[in-house]
Design a protein around this motif. Structure first.
Motif, PDB file in Angstrom:
ATOM      1  N   ALA A 252     -11.611   5.344 -27.042  1.00  0.00           N
ATOM      2  CA  ALA A 252     -10.931   6.564 -27.476  1.00  0.00           C
ATOM      3  C   ALA A 252      -9.541   6.247 -28.014  1.00  0.00           C
ATOM      4  N   ALA A 253      -8.851   5.304 -27.382  1.00  0.00           N
ATOM      5  CA  ALA A 253      -7.517   4.931 -27.845  1.00  0.00           C
ATOM      6  C   ALA A 253      -7.578   4.278 -29.228  1.00  0.00           C
ATOM      7  N   TRP A 254      -8.531   3.367 -29.428  1.00  0.00           N
ATOM      8  CA  TRP A 254      -8.688   2.739 -30.734  1.00  0.00           C
ATOM      9  C   TRP A 254      -9.051   3.774 -31.795  1.00  0.00           C
ATOM     10  N   LEU A 255      -9.927   4.701 -31.453  1.00  0.00           N
ATOM     11  CA  LEU A 255     -10.323   5.726 -32.413  1.00  0.00           C
ATOM     12  C   LEU A 255      -9.136   6.593 -32.802  1.00  0.00           C
ATOM     13  N   PHE A 256      -8.320   6.975 -31.846  1.00  0.00           N
ATOM     14  CA  PHE A 256      -7.137   7.776 -32.141  1.00  0.00           C
ATOM     15  C   PHE A 256      -6.192   7.015 -33.078  1.00  0.00           C
ATOM     16  N   GLY A 257      -5.945   5.738 -32.767  1.00  0.00           N
ATOM     17  CA  GLY A 257      -5.041   4.951 -33.599  1.00  0.00           C
ATOM     18  C   GLY A 257      -5.564   4.753 -35.015  1.00  0.00           C
ATOM     19  N   VAL A 258      -6.842   4.434 -35.141  1.00  0.00           N
ATOM     20  CA  VAL A 258      -7.428   4.220 -36.473  1.00  0.00           C
ATOM     21  C   VAL A 258      -7.452   5.521 -37.268  1.00  0.00           C
ATOM     22  N   ALA A 259      -7.769   6.629 -36.598  1.00  0.00           N
ATOM     23  CA  ALA A 259      -7.803   7.923 -37.277  1.00  0.00           C
ATOM     24  C   ALA A 259      -6.420   8.330 -37.769  1.00  0.00           C
ATOM     25  N   MET A 260      -5.396   8.101 -36.938  1.00  0.00           N
ATOM     26  CA  MET A 260      -4.028   8.434 -37.356  1.00  0.00           C
ATOM     27  C   MET A 260      -3.594   7.575 -38.540  1.00  0.00           C
ATOM     28  N   LEU A 261      -3.950   6.294 -38.509  1.00  0.00           N
ATOM     29  CA  LEU A 261      -3.621   5.423 -39.646  1.00  0.00           C
ATOM     30  C   LEU A 261      -4.331   5.900 -40.899  1.00  0.00           C
ATOM     31  N   GLY A 262      -5.588   6.329 -40.759  1.00  0.00           N
ATOM     32  CA  GLY A 262      -6.324   6.854 -41.903  1.00  0.00           C
ATOM     33  C   GLY A 262      -5.662   8.094 -42.482  1.00  0.00           C
ATOM     34  N   GLN A 263      -5.155   8.981 -41.621  1.00  0.00           N
ATOM     35  CA  GLN A 263      -4.459  10.178 -42.091  1.00  0.00           C
ATOM     36  C   GLN A 263      -3.200   9.810 -42.865  1.00  0.00           C
ATOM     37  N   ILE A 264      -2.439   8.857 -42.332  1.00  0.00           N
ATOM     38  CA  ILE A 264      -1.198   8.437 -42.987  1.00  0.00           C
ATOM     39  C   ILE A 264      -1.493   7.838 -44.355  1.00  0.00           C
ATOM     40  N   LEU A 265      -2.483   6.950 -44.421  1.00  0.00           N
ATOM     41  CA  LEU A 265      -2.813   6.303 -45.689  1.00  0.00           C
ATOM     42  C   LEU A 265      -3.387   7.299 -46.693  1.00  0.00           C
ATOM     43  N   THR A 266      -4.172   8.262 -46.213  1.00  0.00           N
ATOM     44  CA  THR A 266      -4.747   9.255 -47.120  1.00  0.00           C
ATOM     45  C   THR A 266      -3.649  10.106 -47.753  1.00  0.00           C
ATOM     46  N   ARG A 267      -2.693  10.544 -46.963  1.00  0.00           N
ATOM     47  CA  ARG A 267      -1.598  11.359 -47.496  1.00  0.00           C
ATOM     48  C   ARG A 267      -0.717  10.556 -48.444  1.00  0.00           C
ATOM     49  N   ALA A 268      -0.453   9.296 -48.078  1.00  0.00           N
ATOM     50  CA  ALA A 268       0.330   8.443 -48.979  1.00  0.00           C
ATOM     51  C   ALA A 268      -0.440   8.159 -50.258  1.00  0.00           C
ATOM     52  N   GLY A 269      -1.747   7.928 -50.135  1.00  0.00           N
ATOM     53  CA  GLY A 269      -2.564   7.667 -51.321  1.00  0.00           C
ATOM     54  C   GLY A 269      -2.661   8.867 -52.230  1.00  0.00           C
ATOM     55  N   ARG A 270      -2.682  10.055 -51.657  1.00  0.00           N
ATOM     56  CA  ARG A 270      -2.736  11.275 -52.473  1.00  0.00           C
ATOM     57  C   ARG A 270      -1.492  11.393 -53.337  1.00  0.00           C
ATOM     58  N   ARG A 271      -0.341  11.029 -52.783  1.00  0.00           N
ATOM     59  CA  ARG A 271       0.897  11.072 -53.575  1.00  0.00           C
ATOM     60  C   ARG A 271       0.931   9.971 -54.611  1.00  0.00           C
ATOM     61  N   HIS A 272       0.254   8.845 -54.305  1.00  0.00           N
ATOM     62  CA  HIS A 272       0.284   7.688 -55.208  1.00  0.00           C
ATOM     63  C   HIS A 272      -0.787   7.778 -56.300  1.00  0.00           C
ATOM     64  N   LEU A 273      -1.792   8.603 -56.105  1.00  0.00           N
ATOM     65  CA  LEU A 273      -2.953   8.646 -56.998  1.00  0.00           C
ATOM     66  C   LEU A 273      -2.583   9.060 -58.416  1.00  0.00           C
ATOM     67  N   GLU A 274      -3.089   8.319 -59.389  1.00  0.00           N
ATOM     68  CA  GLU A 274      -2.966   8.670 -60.796  1.00  0.00           C
ATOM     69  C   GLU A 274      -4.347   8.590 -61.417  1.00  0.00           C
ATOM     70  N   VAL A 275      -4.776   9.678 -62.038  1.00  0.00           N
ATOM     71  CA  VAL A 275      -6.087   9.740 -62.684  1.00  0.00           C
ATOM     72  C   VAL A 275      -5.876   9.878 -64.173  1.00  0.00           C
ATOM     73  N   GLN A 276      -6.457   8.947 -64.945  1.00  0.00           N
ATOM     74  CA  GLN A 276      -6.317   8.968 -66.396  1.00  0.00           C
ATOM     75  C   GLN A 276      -7.684   9.168 -67.034  1.00  0.00           C
ATOM     76  N   GLY A 277      -7.710   9.717 -68.205  1.00  0.00           N
ATOM     77  CA  GLY A 277      -8.966   9.922 -68.913  1.00  0.00           C
ATOM     78  C   GLY A 277      -8.989  11.277 -69.579  1.00  0.00           C
ATOM     79  N   GLY A 278     -10.106  11.590 -70.253  1.00  0.00           N
ATOM     80  CA  GLY A 278     -10.206  12.843 -70.963  1.00  0.00           C
ATOM     81  C   GLY A 278     -11.508  13.514 -70.700  1.00  0.00           C
TER      82      GLY A 278
END
Length: 278
Positions: A252-278
């Protein structure tokens, strides 16, 4: 608007209903590959017999017991680990990585759902079908040919909970590989490294208890034993009730830590995301 179109509305009950549907969708999606599941079951059984030959010889060469494993407990380790092999995500593959690479992940961000939770829920649904079609038959085969069964009745419900935690943890960890695509052009290198490390450190080939002390400490510093080795120990009767509960807390402790890291990276990635194309 999207929730209204789906007819699920808003609120906690509606949210639970949506994730339940995602879980069922993942289960049904995996059930479409029944021939592949049968082939995987046969392959798992074949490799299980190979592990029996090698590890039983190791136990007998050590005088009948090695690191607390006699023939019965080693048999339990072999067949439970083989059953979980087709259930857990130890290869690091994630559909999220593809969606990040082609930019379609932006659609996920537009939905009124947590991207990480939705992705993991679908993958857990797929894993549950694999557990029914591959995992349980493999464990039943081991029980039929003489693997040791736990002496404590508590091992069965605690073992089921441990398996579920291991499944969710493996999916949450594989999600981290996919989310790395927000910063990398290609994630296949990380995925291959993850696959090499996870199987070995999770105890897929030999029990973690047989590792040299230094390597065992390295393995325990990662979430991988909590994915496979801990459920195997609980279901295989390799520890007492206190040890079972300790492993569940660690999972449970590992799951909590990995899940929190996933949340942090997802939010940071959303700000970093750039989509190009037409």
């Amino acid at each position: 608007m999207v929730s209204a179109e789906l007819g699920v509305g808003f609120g906690p009950r509606a949210t639970v209903r949506v994730y339940w549907r995602l879980l069922c969708a993942g289960f049904r999606r995996q059930s479409a590959y029944r021939a592949a599941m049968l082939g995987g079951l046969v392959a798992n059984a074949a490799f299980g017999l190979l592990k029996v030959a090698v590890l039983f010889a190791t136990v007998r060469a050590a005088g009948g017991e090695v690191a607390g494993y006699d023939v019965g407990r080693m048999s339990a380790y072999i067949w439970i680990s083989q059953g979980l092999f087709g259930v857990l995500n130890l290869n690091g593959r994630s559909e999220l990585a593809t969606r990040v690479k082609d930019g379609s992940v932006v659609v996920d961000f537009l939905r009124p759902l947590d991207v990480q939770a939705a992705e993991i829920t679908v993958e857990v649904g797929r894993a549950l079908f694999a557990l029914v079609s591959r995992g349980i038959p493999m464990i039943a085969l081991g029980a039929a040919i003489g693997m040791a069964l736990p002496t404590s009745v508590a091992a069965y419900p605690l073992g089921a909970l441990s398996v579920l935690l291991g499944i969710v943890l493996s999916m949450a960890s594989a999600y981290l590989v996919g989310v790395a695509g927000f910063w990398l052009v290609e994630t296949r290198g990380i995925q291959v490294l993850y696959m090499v490390m996870s199987g070995f450190l999770a105890g897929l080939f030999v029990p973690v208890g047989l590792f040299p002390p230094l390597l065992r400490a390295v393995a325990q510093a990662t979430p991988f034993p909590a994915m496979m080795m801990y459920p195997v120990d609980v279901l295989g009767g390799h520890t007492d009730v206190a040890g079972m509960c300790g492993r569940l807390v660690a999972q449970a402790a590992w799951l909590f830590g990995v899940a929190m890291l996933g949340q942090i990276l997802t939010r940071a990635g959303r700000r970093h995301l750039e989509v190009q194309g037409g």
